[in-house]
Structure formats: C-alpha cells, structure tokens
Enzyme design. Structure first.
Site, PDB file in Angstrom:
ATOM      1  N   LYS A  25       0.819  -1.220   0.000  1.00 43.74           N
ATOM      2  CA  LYS A  25       0.000   0.000   0.000  1.00 43.74           C
ATOM      3  C   LYS A  25       0.848   1.263   0.000  1.00 43.74           C
ATOM      4  O   LYS A  25       0.503   2.258  -0.653  1.00 43.74           O
ATOM      5  CB  LYS A  25      -0.944  -0.001   1.207  1.00 43.74           C
ATOM      6  CG  LYS A  25      -2.165  -0.882   1.047  1.00 43.74           C
ATOM      7  CD  LYS A  25      -3.111  -0.704   2.218  1.00 43.74           C
ATOM      8  CE  LYS A  25      -4.383  -1.497   2.050  1.00 43.74           C
ATOM      9  NZ  LYS A  25      -5.295  -1.329   3.202  1.00 43.74           N
ATOM     10  N   HIS A  73       0.607   4.312  -2.872  1.00 45.00           N
ATOM     11  CA  HIS A  73       0.022   5.606  -2.529  1.00 45.00           C
ATOM     12  C   HIS A  73       1.029   6.744  -2.458  1.00 45.00           C
ATOM     13  O   HIS A  73       0.661   7.875  -2.109  1.00 45.00           O
ATOM     14  CB  HIS A  73      -0.761   5.488  -1.215  1.00 45.00           C
ATOM     15  CG  HIS A  73      -1.990   4.635  -1.350  1.00 45.00           C
ATOM     16  ND1 HIS A  73      -1.975   3.279  -1.171  1.00 45.00           N
ATOM     17  CD2 HIS A  73      -3.268   4.961  -1.672  1.00 45.00           C
ATOM     18  CE1 HIS A  73      -3.194   2.798  -1.367  1.00 45.00           C
ATOM     19  NE2 HIS A  73      -3.994   3.801  -1.674  1.00 45.00           N
ATOM     20  N   HIS A 110      -3.668   0.994  -9.223  1.00 44.94           N
ATOM     21  CA  HIS A 110      -4.121  -0.199  -8.523  1.00 44.94           C
ATOM     22  C   HIS A 110      -5.647  -0.278  -8.501  1.00 44.94           C
ATOM     23  O   HIS A 110      -6.341   0.695  -8.769  1.00 44.94           O
ATOM     24  CB  HIS A 110      -3.552  -0.258  -7.094  1.00 44.94           C
ATOM     25  CG  HIS A 110      -3.972   0.871  -6.207  1.00 44.94           C
ATOM     26  ND1 HIS A 110      -3.323   2.088  -6.186  1.00 44.94           N
ATOM     27  CD2 HIS A 110      -4.977   0.986  -5.302  1.00 44.94           C
ATOM     28  CE1 HIS A 110      -3.902   2.887  -5.309  1.00 44.94           C
ATOM     29  NE2 HIS A 110      -4.924   2.237  -4.770  1.00 44.94           N
ATOM     30  N   LYS A 156      -5.839   8.894   9.205  1.00 44.26           N
ATOM     31  CA  LYS A 156      -5.667   8.375   7.851  1.00 44.26           C
ATOM     32  C   LYS A 156      -4.539   9.117   7.135  1.00 44.26           C
ATOM     33  O   LYS A 156      -4.438  10.353   7.210  1.00 44.26           O
ATOM     34  CB  LYS A 156      -6.962   8.532   7.055  1.00 44.26           C
ATOM     35  CG  LYS A 156      -8.062   7.555   7.431  1.00 44.26           C
ATOM     36  CD  LYS A 156      -7.785   6.189   6.829  1.00 44.26           C
ATOM     37  CE  LYS A 156      -9.001   5.295   6.892  1.00 44.26           C
ATOM     38  NZ  LYS A 156      -8.752   3.980   6.266  1.00 44.26           N
ATOM     39  N   CYS A 205     -14.558   2.670   1.226  1.00 44.28           N
ATOM     40  CA  CYS A 205     -13.677   2.718   0.066  1.00 44.28           C
ATOM     41  C   CYS A 205     -12.361   2.049   0.453  1.00 44.28           C
ATOM     42  O   CYS A 205     -11.738   2.449   1.429  1.00 44.28           O
ATOM     43  CB  CYS A 205     -13.392   4.141  -0.384  1.00 44.28           C
ATOM     44  SG  CYS A 205     -14.344   5.427   0.433  1.00 44.28           S
ATOM     45  N   SER A 206     -11.977   1.044  -0.305  1.00 46.60           N
ATOM     46  CA  SER A 206     -10.727   0.357   0.027  1.00 46.60           C
ATOM     47  C   SER A 206     -10.275  -0.459  -1.177  1.00 46.60           C
ATOM     48  O   SER A 206     -10.596  -0.105  -2.311  1.00 46.60           O
ATOM     49  CB  SER A 206     -10.918  -0.524   1.269  1.00 46.60           C
ATOM     50  OG  SER A 206      -9.670  -0.997   1.746  1.00 46.60           O
ATOM     51  N   GLU A 244      -6.420   5.010  -9.002  1.00 46.83           N
ATOM     52  CA  GLU A 244      -7.168   3.770  -8.886  1.00 46.83           C
ATOM     53  C   GLU A 244      -8.090   3.521 -10.073  1.00 46.83           C
ATOM     54  O   GLU A 244      -8.608   4.461 -10.684  1.00 46.83           O
ATOM     55  CB  GLU A 244      -8.053   3.807  -7.621  1.00 46.83           C
ATOM     56  CG  GLU A 244      -7.289   3.969  -6.330  1.00 46.83           C
ATOM     57  CD  GLU A 244      -8.178   4.002  -5.109  1.00 46.83           C
ATOM     58  OE1 GLU A 244      -7.712   3.566  -4.040  1.00 46.83           O
ATOM     59  OE2 GLU A 244      -9.334   4.470  -5.206  1.00 46.83           O
TER      60      GLU A 244
END
Length: 222
Positions: A20, A24, A35, A59, A71-72, A134
C-alpha cells in the site's frame, strides 16, 4: 501498509502487486502506478438513505473527509479477492472492509447482494507526498445494517437523503474525498433517483433493480 494491492493497467488487467505504501506515494503514481479499488454505497431499504462515513484523522490519505460508506482495496494477499469473474474479488473485499471499518457483520453484507455498476479511473493527490490512482469499482447495496465504527478508521458516520447530502456539499465547512465528489458529480444522484423510482412491490428500495442503468463493461476515465 504492508498489505499488497493489485496493480492494473488502464484497462483493469492485473499486472502485479505492490504494498500500500508504494501504491500511494505520489512519486510512484506520477510514474503511472495504478491499482484496483472499490467504493461501496449502502442504502437503507425503508427510506433509501445513504450511509456516509467521515474518515479518521489518522488516515494517511484524505483524513477527516466525508465519503461514501466504504472505500478500500481488494488485496493480492487473499486469493479470493483476486477473482475477477462477476467482480467476486472486489465484492468479497467490500464485505471484509465494511466489517473492519464500520463493524458491520459480514452476514449483513452477502457478496451476492452487491450490485456492480461501473469502474472509474481517477488520480487524486492528497498532501503532496501521498495520493490515490485507482481503477475504482462502484458497488451499491440495500441493506439494514448494524454499525459499530472502528475509531481507528472512522471519525463519524451518518445516514442522509439526497437533499441532506446536497446540503453537506453546499456547506463549505465540510470536505469530501475526491473519488466521492467525482462519483456524486457524474453518477450518484441520477442512480439514486433510479433506485427510489424502482422500488419493489414491497415499497422498499432494492439495489438489484438498477440492472441496466450503467455500462459496467468498460473503465471510465475521469
């Protein structure tokens, strides 16, 4: 941040995996790293209200911002979340994360009750160092759910109707995640109208009644 996201090309073909943190960082996003993700929207069957969450202050990306229910990402770590047929992998991931973030039991979000609408491709910087890039699957579900928020993930939550959400957008003291703003701008309110207009004979709203309202066969670049 050690969990591994599924890397994709612009047509959403899986091409690998990366943790991750790597996914990001804007330095990697600016090189084209992309991704797979999902955005889940849960509506209450009795009145069609939408469940929103406010992201936790801790976050890394987009803290304290209001957004859709969850959202993930589907993860490369779980074989079942890599299944592409009928979007099964993202459905399984959505049920898992709804439990993790909002404490909603998985029994209340059966994967076959998610209605897939479409995929969007977007890029959004967060704070200079971090961001999102994304292919985001949009999933609707109508369900009565029990919310027990994980305070490490969520600062607040609320159920809203269309007018209440528009009033939130109009209030400049509120901030919203970029993907939620894009989905709301181009799709959400129209789909919400259809959801309310297509109530079942039982007088309830059913996400499965939205068949045909969106083209899910392609990735929409925002």
């Amino acid at each position: 941040m050690e969990e591994r996201c599924i890397l994709v090309d612009e047509q959403d073909n899986a091409i690998g995996a990366a943790d991750k943190k790597t996914c990001h960082l804007m330095e990697n996003i600016n090189k084209g790293l992309l991704h797979r993700a999902f955005s889940a929207f849960i509506f209450r069957p009795s009145d069609g209200k939408l469940l929103l969450q406010q992201r936790a202050s801790e976050k890394i990306t987009f803290p304290d911002m209001w957004t859709n229910t969850c959202c993930s990402h589907p993860l490369d770590d779980f074989e079942e979340e890599k299944i592409e047929q009928d979007q099964l992998g993202v459905r399984i991931a959505a049920s898992r994360k709804l439990e993790h973030e909002l404490g909603i039991p998985r029994s209340q979000t059966p994967v076959d009750q998610f209605h897939y609408l479409t995929r969007i491709h977007y890029l959004a910087p967060s704070n200079g160092l971090w961001g999102e890039h994304e292919v985001d699957y949009i999933l609707f579900m109508t369900a009565d759910v029990t919310v027990t928020p994980n305070t490490n993930e969520i600062r607040d939550y609320k159920w809203v109707d269309k007018v209440e959400l528009q009033n939130m957008f109009d209030n400049t003291s509120n901030s919203f995640t970029p993907w939620f703003k894009l989905i709301a701008r181009d799709f959400l309110f129209g789909w919400w109208d259809e959801l309310l207009n297509r109530k079942g004979v039982d007088g309830l709203v059913h996400a499965k009644n939205l068949v045909g309202v969106a083209d899910g066969s392609r990735v929409i670049k925002m």
